[in-house]
Design a protein around this motif. Structure first.
Motif, PDB file in Angstrom:
ATOM      1  N   LEU A  84       0.826  -1.201   0.000  1.00  0.00           N
ATOM      2  CA  LEU A  84       0.000   0.000   0.000  1.00  0.00           C
ATOM      3  C   LEU A  84       0.862   1.255   0.000  1.00  0.00           C
ATOM      4  O   LEU A  84       2.063   1.197   0.222  1.00  0.00           O
ATOM      5  CB  LEU A  84      -0.898   0.001   1.234  1.00  0.00           C
ATOM      6  CG  LEU A  84      -1.922  -1.131   1.286  1.00  0.00           C
ATOM      7  CD1 LEU A  84      -2.491  -1.242   2.675  1.00  0.00           C
ATOM      8  CD2 LEU A  84      -3.019  -0.883   0.277  1.00  0.00           C
ATOM      9  N   SER A  86       0.946   3.869   2.099  1.00  0.00           N
ATOM     10  CA  SER A  86       1.639   4.155   3.348  1.00  0.00           C
ATOM     11  C   SER A  86       1.043   3.328   4.453  1.00  0.00           C
ATOM     12  O   SER A  86      -0.153   3.110   4.508  1.00  0.00           O
ATOM     13  CB  SER A  86       1.523   5.635   3.703  1.00  0.00           C
ATOM     14  OG  SER A  86       0.181   5.926   4.019  1.00  0.00           O
ATOM     15  N   ALA A  87       1.898   2.849   5.296  1.00  0.00           N
ATOM     16  CA  ALA A  87       1.437   2.118   6.469  1.00  0.00           C
ATOM     17  C   ALA A  87       2.522   2.255   7.514  1.00  0.00           C
ATOM     18  O   ALA A  87       3.703   2.144   7.214  1.00  0.00           O
ATOM     19  CB  ALA A  87       1.203   0.650   6.134  1.00  0.00           C
ATOM     20  N   ASP A  88       2.122   2.563   8.754  1.00  0.00           N
ATOM     21  CA  ASP A  88       3.120   2.576   9.822  1.00  0.00           C
ATOM     22  C   ASP A  88       2.539   1.890  11.055  1.00  0.00           C
ATOM     23  O   ASP A  88       2.628   2.378  12.158  1.00  0.00           O
ATOM     24  CB  ASP A  88       3.593   3.996  10.133  1.00  0.00           C
ATOM     25  CG  ASP A  88       2.444   4.984  10.212  1.00  0.00           C
ATOM     26  OD1 ASP A  88       1.283   4.537  10.262  1.00  0.00           O
ATOM     27  OD2 ASP A  88       2.719   6.194  10.239  1.00  0.00           O
ATOM     28  N   ASP A  89       1.939   0.734  10.779  1.00  0.00           N
ATOM     29  CA  ASP A  89       1.273  -0.012  11.842  1.00  0.00           C
ATOM     30  C   ASP A  89       2.264  -0.903  12.592  1.00  0.00           C
ATOM     31  O   ASP A  89       3.407  -1.053  12.195  1.00  0.00           O
ATOM     32  CB  ASP A  89       0.179  -0.885  11.231  1.00  0.00           C
ATOM     33  CG  ASP A  89       0.716  -1.762  10.104  1.00  0.00           C
ATOM     34  OD1 ASP A  89       1.368  -1.209   9.212  1.00  0.00           O
ATOM     35  OD2 ASP A  89       0.506  -2.975  10.140  1.00  0.00           O
ATOM     36  N   ASP A 141       7.471  -3.163   3.958  1.00  0.00           N
ATOM     37  CA  ASP A 141       6.178  -3.291   3.285  1.00  0.00           C
ATOM     38  C   ASP A 141       6.268  -4.248   2.104  1.00  0.00           C
ATOM     39  O   ASP A 141       5.371  -5.056   1.877  1.00  0.00           O
ATOM     40  CB  ASP A 141       5.689  -1.920   2.794  1.00  0.00           C
ATOM     41  CG  ASP A 141       5.270  -1.013   3.943  1.00  0.00           C
ATOM     42  OD1 ASP A 141       4.977  -1.545   5.033  1.00  0.00           O
ATOM     43  OD2 ASP A 141       5.239   0.212   3.752  1.00  0.00           O
TER      44      ASP A 141
END
Lengths: 280, 291
Positions: A84, A86-89, A141
């Motif tokens: 995706l 952006s993801a910063d989980d 990612d």
């Protein structure tokens, strides 16, 4: 006979009055790296999210790995990989824990350590993800996108915000996936990225494909037109498909050296800007 | 990468499927989710303090401050302060580790894109929710053991010995945790962003604690407040827990003069069902601005 990895015909998606996708056609063959190029708001992300099964289309047919994403199940999901925007989980988990956890979702996942190694995070395997730099996070990612050994990988604007060096090393990572036979569908608004990675690219504008070709061919088409500039009291400019003839003519006219002579061929960037620029 | 994959037979989903191993089962994935949720939870220091340790700290502070010189609650012989205070903290602990934990945690996960990513994997949604339930059950159980253990060992609270009281504890705990968890899942869609989640959830929980008589003697609250709190589950969890940890004569301190187990079960059950229905219908995997 090869069935395409992705087949889209006459795709439509409206948000209220806005036609985000307006009659888009796309065909991505197995094993190729295909780039979808276009400015922000051209409908790239909407299209890709329909292919990924996140959004429902209004009209048209969509086949991804032979199935309709809107009705596809877990088995289909296990054959695609998604990276995706952006993801910063899961900031408190380590790289290794994240990759291993995601590996458990898939039948026949790749080896976690091999994947971590392949994305160049071997020395960060025990680092918590919140301590990763932007580029490292993006590599993670990608690791999560390919851990399930997908036949088809979606990459949504993978290098936005990267410095030049990080982009270059990211590109070589993606190129290495090609050797595994993974089909990759990539969206980007960087022409040089498409040029570096893609076998073919589609330029999308206003929710439609306005050009479709290999990046080099896309360039060559427009390179037939060159721009010749020189000085004659003030700057002079002429566009021509036969620049050599023009230069020879100018040389004859000035009896030798032509003042301030320059001959330009459009770069791929110029071609792209011309294709999408008419919208502005 | 050394792995080489043969080109995929597209259009023959079943064939490609049989060539690979079967999909992991939902229970196995629910267990994997539970484990990763717990690991994540206990590594977030702030969450551990505010959600997990809060009732334990409050019990320690209140019992120390108000319980000195043998202060008691109610008519002679009276209930030692720490003992009176324990049921409220038990109920608060359940509310925090279920409702507050999930309402804030899921809102943040959604905001960070974690939910969207999970949605794009073959992990079934049910494994995600079961993982939440599993992690909430484990954290609340650990919390209960520590809270009740500290009350007994450090503050000399006499724990009930009758099995029937522990049966009451068990069903109030399970029903309260389940109701709190599903309401937390449902409520997680309310905050616009993960950042605003704590600003919205914390005051709600705090107000509930005040009007439900967690900090004060419930019978000394204004009657309208007692009535208002009756609409929310915390008051019933607290009352249910008082019936576990306080002597039976203390039921005369309740507004109704009884423990009202039936009403407690009905209210918590109603929240469980409503939370489940609303949660299932309104759950979003993506941010609100993500269409």
């Amino acid at each position: 006979m090869n069935t395409p990895a992705v087949l889209v015909q006459d795709l439509h998606k409206h948000y209220g009055d806005k036609h985000a996708v307006d009659g888009l056609d796309l065909r991505v063959e197995q094993g190729e790296i295909f780039a979808v190029l276009g400015p922000n708001g051209a409908g790239k992300t909407t299209t890709v999210e329909i292919l990924e099964g996140y959004r429902k289309r209004d009209r048209g047919t969509v086949q991804v790995l032979g199935e309709d994403p809107q009705h596809a199940g877990r088995l289909w999901r296990s054959r695609i990989g998604i990276v995706l925007q952006s993801a910063d989980d899961h900031a408190e988990l380590t790289v290794s824990e994240m990759v291993r956890h995601h590996a458990a979702f898939y039948p026949g996942a790749r080896d976690a350590d091999e994947v971590i190694d392949a994305v160049g995070l071997a020395d960060k395997a025990r680092t918590r993800t919140r301590a990763l730099s932007g580029g490292q996070r993006r590599r993670l990612d990608v690791a999560l996108g390919i851990i399930g050994n997908p036949s088809l990988l979606f990459l949504d604007e993978p290098t936005t915000g990267f410095d030049p060096e990080a982009r270059r090393s990211f590109w070589s990572l993606i190129s290495s996936l090609r050797e595994d036979g993974t089909t990759i569908l990539l969206t980007t608004h960087y022409m040089d990225e498409a040029e570096q990675l893609a076998d073919r690219c589609a330029v999308v504008r206003d929710g439609r494909v306005v050009a479709l070709d290999a990046p080099s061919a896309l360039g060559a088409r427009a390179q037939k037109q060159a721009t010749v500039t020189w000085h004659d009291g003030g700057p002079r400019e002429q566009r021509t498909s036969r620049p050599t003839d023009l230069v020879a003519e100018l040389a004859a006219r000035y009896g030798g050296e032509v003042p301030g002579l320059e001959v330009h061929r459009p770069t791929l960037e110029d071609v792209y800007l011309e294709l999408v620029g008419e919208v502005a | 990468m050394s792995t080489t994959i043969a080109p995929v037979e597209v259009g023959t989903g079943s064939l490609a499927g049989s060539a690979r191993r079967a999909l992991p089962s939902t229970p196995a994935l629910a267990l994997a989710r539970t484990r990763i949720e717990l690991r994540q939870f206990f590594r977030e220091r702030m969450a551990v303090i505010f959600i997990f340790a809060y009732p334990i700290l409050m019990l320690a502070i209140f019992a120390t401050v108000f319980g000195q010189d043998g202060t008691t609650v109610g008519p002679e012989p009276g209930i030692p302060f720490a003992q009176y205070f324990l049921p409220g903290m038990v109920a608060t602990g359940i509310l925090l580790s279920s409702f507050q934990n999930l309402a804030m945690g899921i809102a943040v996960e959604r905001d960070e894109g974690g939910l969207k990513r999970l949605r794009g994997t073959p992990m079934p949604a049910s494994a995600y929710f079961l993982g939440k339930v599993g992690s909430v059950l484990v954290t609340s159980l650990i919390q209960m053991v520590l809270l009740i253990g500290i009350a007994a060992l450090a503050f000399g609270v006499d724990l009930p010995t009758e099995a029937s009281r522990w049966v009451t504890f068990a069903w109030v705990f399970v029903l309260g945790t389940a109701a709190g968890a599903v309401c937390g899942v449902a409520f997680s869609s309310v905050p616009r962003s993960g950042r605003s989640a704590s600003a919205i959830v914390t005051p709600i929980v705090l107000v509930l604690q005040f009007i439900s008589g967690v900090f004060f003697q419930f019978d000394q609250l204004p009657s309208w407040m007692q009535t208002l709190s009756g609409l929310f589950p915390l008051r019933w969890m607290a009352q249910g827990m008082r019936s576990v940890f306080l002597p039976d004569w203390a039921m005369q301190l309740e507004p109704s003069g009884a423990w009202q187990h039936g009403t407690t079960a009905a209210v918590l059950g109603a929240y469980l069902v409503i939370g489940l229905v609303v949660g299932v219908r309104t759950f979003r995997w993506r941010r609100r601005d993500d269409g």
